[in-house]
Each structure stands twice: as C-alpha cells, then as structure tokens.
Design a protein around this motif. Sequence first.
Motif, PDB file in Angstrom:
ATOM      1  N   ASP A  58       0.796  -1.218   0.000  1.00 15.70           N
ATOM      2  CA  ASP A  58       0.000   0.000   0.000  1.00 15.70           C
ATOM      3  C   ASP A  58       0.834   1.277   0.000  1.00 15.70           C
ATOM      4  O   ASP A  58       0.296   2.369   0.007  1.00 15.70           O
ATOM      5  CB  ASP A  58      -0.954   0.031   1.198  1.00 15.70           C
ATOM      6  N   ASP A  59       2.142   1.151   0.011  1.00 13.15           N
ATOM      7  CA  ASP A  59       2.957   2.347  -0.092  1.00 13.15           C
ATOM      8  C   ASP A  59       4.254   2.019  -0.800  1.00 13.15           C
ATOM      9  O   ASP A  59       4.521   0.862  -1.137  1.00 13.15           O
ATOM     10  CB  ASP A  59       3.229   2.977   1.277  1.00 13.15           C
ATOM     11  N   TYR A  71       5.660   6.957   0.108  1.00 12.99           N
ATOM     12  CA  TYR A  71       4.508   7.528  -0.568  1.00 12.99           C
ATOM     13  C   TYR A  71       3.351   6.534  -0.510  1.00 12.99           C
ATOM     14  O   TYR A  71       3.538   5.340  -0.724  1.00 12.99           O
ATOM     15  CB  TYR A  71       4.830   7.839  -2.031  1.00 12.99           C
ATOM     16  N   ASN A  72       2.158   7.045  -0.269  1.00 11.05           N
ATOM     17  CA  ASN A  72       0.955   6.213  -0.245  1.00 11.05           C
ATOM     18  C   ASN A  72       0.480   5.998  -1.681  1.00 11.05           C
ATOM     19  O   ASN A  72       0.120   6.959  -2.376  1.00 11.05           O
ATOM     20  CB  ASN A  72      -0.135   6.895   0.587  1.00 11.05           C
ATOM     21  N   TYR A  74      -2.189   4.885  -2.765  1.00  7.48           N
ATOM     22  CA  TYR A  74      -3.622   5.079  -2.983  1.00  7.48           C
ATOM     23  C   TYR A  74      -4.026   6.551  -2.938  1.00  7.48           C
ATOM     24  O   TYR A  74      -5.206   6.873  -3.022  1.00  7.48           O
ATOM     25  CB  TYR A  74      -4.421   4.278  -1.953  1.00  7.48           C
ATOM     26  N   GLU A  75      -3.036   7.427  -2.823  1.00 10.77           N
ATOM     27  CA  GLU A  75      -3.291   8.861  -2.824  1.00 10.77           C
ATOM     28  C   GLU A  75      -2.723   9.466  -4.101  1.00 10.77           C
ATOM     29  O   GLU A  75      -1.530   9.335  -4.380  1.00 10.77           O
ATOM     30  CB  GLU A  75      -2.649   9.528  -1.601  1.00 10.77           C
ATOM     31  N   ALA A  76      -3.579  10.135  -4.882  1.00  4.68           N
ATOM     32  CA  ALA A  76      -3.156  10.685  -6.174  1.00  4.68           C
ATOM     33  C   ALA A  76      -2.003  11.665  -6.018  1.00  4.68           C
ATOM     34  O   ALA A  76      -1.058  11.663  -6.819  1.00  4.68           O
ATOM     35  CB  ALA A  76      -4.340  11.347  -6.872  1.00  4.68           C
ATOM     36  N   ASP A  77      -2.058  12.520  -4.992  1.00  2.00           N
ATOM     37  CA  ASP A  77      -0.985  13.496  -4.797  1.00  2.00           C
ATOM     38  C   ASP A  77       0.335  12.797  -4.476  1.00  2.00           C
ATOM     39  O   ASP A  77       1.402  13.216  -4.965  1.00  2.00           O
ATOM     40  CB  ASP A  77      -1.347  14.464  -3.669  1.00  2.00           C
ATOM     41  N   ASP A  78       0.277  11.736  -3.654  1.00  2.00           N
ATOM     42  CA  ASP A  78       1.494  10.995  -3.340  1.00  2.00           C
ATOM     43  C   ASP A  78       2.071  10.329  -4.582  1.00  2.00           C
ATOM     44  O   ASP A  78       3.297  10.293  -4.775  1.00  2.00           O
ATOM     45  CB  ASP A  78       1.211   9.930  -2.278  1.00  2.00           C
ATOM     46  N   THR A 108      -0.243   7.284 -13.575  1.00  2.00           N
ATOM     47  CA  THR A 108       0.369   8.532 -13.121  1.00  2.00           C
ATOM     48  C   THR A 108       1.603   8.875 -13.941  1.00  2.00           C
ATOM     49  O   THR A 108       1.801  10.038 -14.328  1.00  2.00           O
ATOM     50  CB  THR A 108       0.734   8.433 -11.632  1.00  2.00           C
TER      51      THR A 108
END
Length: 314
Positions: A58-59, A71-72, A74-78, A108
């Motif tokens: 997950d990261d 970085y995560n 599942y987060e678009a910004d990450d 991404t």
Amino acid sequence: MIPLTEPSFTHRIAATELSRFQINSLIYGDSISEDRAKTVRDALGAFDLHQRCLALSDDAIISEAGDPARYNLYEADDLRQLVRQLSGVIAIDLTSLEHRVWAPLVRTILLERRTLIALYAEPNDYQRDDNEAGAPYDLSSTKGIEPLPGFARIGLRKGDQGAFAPLLGFEGARLKHIFDQEDVDARQTSPVVGIPGFRLEYSTHSYIANRDVLDTDRMEDRVELASASCPFEAFDALSRIHGRTGNGYLRIAPIGTKPHALGAVLYAILNEDQVELIYDHPVRRESRTEGSRGIYVYDVSGFLQQRMWPLDES
C-alpha cells in the motif's frame, strides 16, 4: 522515446540485454513469492540506476541518499510526488507487483508525460492442479470484484450496462465469478484470448478452462485473439471490440496475462470517459510459477506516441 532498432514495441530478451534500454529508475516489488519476481531486480543490479523504488502493498519507498521517502500508492498526490522524484526512463517491473499497485503507477507516469517501459519475466511453467478436470492450473483465489485504484468510473453508464470484454487466462472460475457478481450480458460480451500463448498448449488450456461461459449465447463467435505476451495486441483487440459495439460504455476485466492487463490499462487511460476496469483482486498461490524463460520489454511510451498520445521526451 527510447531508441530501439526493432520495429516492434514488444521485445523478448535475455536478462543481460537490459542495459541497452537505458533505464534510469526502476519500480519493483517484493511481496510476490515467485522466483521469477526477482529476475528483473537481479538483472538490473549490475547496472548503475539513478533510483530504485520498492513498491509495497500500500505504499512505496524510494531509496535515495539519506532517509528513504515513503509515498501512499492510494493517494493521487502521493503518486504524483513519487513519479516526480524519478528521473529519466522509468521502468516498472510487472512481474513483482500486483495489478492494484502497478496500474495506478502506470497511469500517473503517463499523465505526468514521463517515458515509461514495462518489464515482465516470462514463467517457465505454472503450478498445476491435477485434481481439477479441464483446469490444469491452480493459481489463485479471489478477494472480490472492485475497480482498480484510479480507474473507478461512477455515474457513466447510461441505459444498459454496456459491452463487456474479459481478457481470459487459465482460470475459468474467475470469469464465472464475474458473471455471477456483475450485471454483464453474455450477448454483449466479447472475450480476448491469448493466441499464440507463451507456450503452444497454453491457448488450448485457456479455451478449456473457460468453455462453459464461452458456450453461452455464441460468445465464442465474438472472441478476439491477441498474443498472450503482447499488451499492444491486446490494446488493438479491445479497440476492435469497442468499435464493433459502437464505441459506447465498455467494461474490461483484465483476468488473463499481465501483458494483456497492461494493454487493458493503457486502453482505459486513453478512453477514460468510456471505459471501466473491473478486477477480482486474486490472492495468488504460493510459488504459483516455476523459473523464468526470459524478459519481455514493452516500450509503452513509444507505442502511445505512435497512437498520437502526447508524451514529452525525458
């Protein structure tokens, strides 16, 4: 664009040839318990990469001088921040990563207009299940059907549920599960089968494993063929299906080979307003494959540039 001398965007090479692809950054995983999952990482260990990024469940951890950054996934910004930390030609090792990890990373990287190649170590053989008649391979169980991260499409379906294109592998139970759980119409279903397979007999195994569903509503008459090792043939097969069904709403289930899944992900990226990816998130068996027979290199950026997808040189 990566300088390649061959006309194809798919290349099968020996591990020692990876140096000619000028890889600067590598994203790989360590959670898949197969010998071949280490093939790419070990082969590139001899080369001086600028950055290596270890993607976990997950990261992600990017190894640089000083403390590694996390970085995560599942987060678009990450995801964007992670990709912006990587330099030059970025390679993703599909072999060692789960779909739910590499698919949003591919999206991404491409949306950031970076140069991308994908790597895949071909298995020498799969774990067999001699107890299951007509299904000789025992590869996974399923967690449940959900969109891949970054590919959920809410409120896009109009009228009926649209057409359905499953990319088939050895495990007929996965296709049956989708038909049981999802509102898909066999009459609007056009499967993609990997022909030729990695081995000659694999295509026959795929037909046998899925024959019960393929016999429904003459579905076998709508089968599209694409080499099991080539994401770009899978992309073109999906394009033919989409065109034949009027370029309306299309759901795609990438339950076959990882190269086919990459083709499905690319097709969804280029047709995001019309395409939804549905996936059953399998729990893979321990040591489900044996050995490795070679590495496939997929020039994703070169292929998309040919299809007029705007990618900047990096």
